[in-house]
Design a protein around this motif. Structure first.
Motif, mmCIF file in Angstrom:
data_model
loop_
_atom_site.group_PDB
_atom_site.id
_atom_site.type_symbol
_atom_site.label_atom_id
_atom_site.label_comp_id
_atom_site.label_asym_id
_atom_site.label_seq_id
_atom_site.Cartn_x
_atom_site.Cartn_y
_atom_site.Cartn_z
ATOM 1 N N MET A 158 0.841 -1.189 0.000
ATOM 2 C CA MET A 158 0.000 0.000 0.000
ATOM 3 C C MET A 158 0.884 1.249 0.000
ATOM 4 N N ALA A 183 -3.143 -2.592 -5.262
ATOM 5 C CA ALA A 183 -4.484 -2.581 -4.675
ATOM 6 C C ALA A 183 -5.494 -3.181 -5.645
ATOM 7 N N ARG A 184 -5.379 -2.819 -6.926
ATOM 8 C CA ARG A 184 -6.294 -3.360 -7.940
ATOM 9 C C ARG A 184 -6.153 -4.872 -8.038
ATOM 10 N N ALA A 228 -5.166 -6.905 -5.789
ATOM 11 C CA ALA A 228 -5.672 -7.520 -4.559
ATOM 12 C C ALA A 228 -7.182 -7.357 -4.413
ATOM 13 N N GLY A 229 -7.800 -6.658 -5.367
ATOM 14 C CA GLY A 229 -9.237 -6.418 -5.291
ATOM 15 C C GLY A 229 -9.620 -5.432 -4.204
ATOM 16 N N GLN A 230 -8.708 -4.573 -3.850
ATOM 17 C CA GLN A 230 -8.958 -3.596 -2.788
ATOM 18 C C GLN A 230 -9.262 -2.218 -3.362
ATOM 19 N N ARG A 231 -10.055 -1.474 -2.621
ATOM 20 C CA ARG A 231 -10.336 -0.079 -2.955
ATOM 21 C C ARG A 231 -9.755 0.774 -1.838
ATOM 22 N N VAL A 232 -9.146 1.871 -2.207
ATOM 23 C CA VAL A 232 -8.434 2.724 -1.264
ATOM 24 C C VAL A 232 -9.333 3.862 -0.812
ATOM 25 N N ARG A 233 -9.365 4.072 0.491
ATOM 26 C CA ARG A 233 -10.024 5.231 1.085
ATOM 27 C C ARG A 233 -8.920 6.100 1.675
ATOM 28 N N THR A 247 -9.395 2.245 -8.398
ATOM 29 C CA THR A 247 -8.837 1.861 -7.105
ATOM 30 C C THR A 247 -9.139 2.805 -5.948
ATOM 31 N N GLU A 305 -11.603 4.788 -3.758
ATOM 32 C CA GLU A 305 -13.029 4.862 -3.428
ATOM 33 C C GLU A 305 -13.446 6.242 -2.961
#
Length: 136
Positions: free
Chosen positions: A1, A82-83, A85-90, A111, A113
């Motif tokens: 990250m 992040a993409r 890993a299927g994660q969205r960043v806040r 990516t 959010e």
């Protein structure tokens, strides 16, 4: 990250304020009397004094809102990871957030959010436009 570094910010942001003529005259008098080197010095000192006076409230609010304090960098590789890993960043920060110049608007939209920055967001105009509905 993203790499998160907490340090004083070397960059500064220019602001414009409107002051009444009496307030401005009093500042100029203090400058003439040698208390401050110039108007900017007075204003910076006043701001520091106020943030120091409210330091505990600021500390509690930063903790409650889970804000990252200082500098937060997002590189293309951070967002690609992040993409993958299927994660969205806040992004929630107080200070400076930099999104690298090589981050495409498409990657940013895929990516990131949401973005809340109390301070400065540095990103290309295209990325800012792509995220306009997510910047608070």
């Amino acid at each position: 990250m993203p790499e998160q570094r907490i340090r004083p910010l070397a960059d500064s942001e220019k602001i414009t304020i409107n002051l009444g003529v009496v307030d401005l005259g009093q500042i100029d008098l203090l400058v003439q009397e040698g208390f401050y080197s110039n108007r900017t010095d007075f204003i910076r000192t006043a701001i520091r004094n106020q943030t120091t006076a409210h330091a505990e409230v600021l500390r509690q609010t930063v903790a409650r809102r889970t804000l990252v304090l200082g500098l937060q960098d997002y590189s293309r590789s951070d967002l690609e990871a992040a993409r993958e890993a299927g994660q969205r960043v806040r992004i929630h920060a107080l200070g400076l957030v930099r999104i690298a110049a090589d981050v495409s608007p498409e990657l940013a939209r895929e990516t990131i959010e949401s973005i809340t920055v109390l301070g400065v967001l540095q990103a290309s105009a295209q990325v800012k436009a792509a995220l306009a509905d997510r910047i608070h």
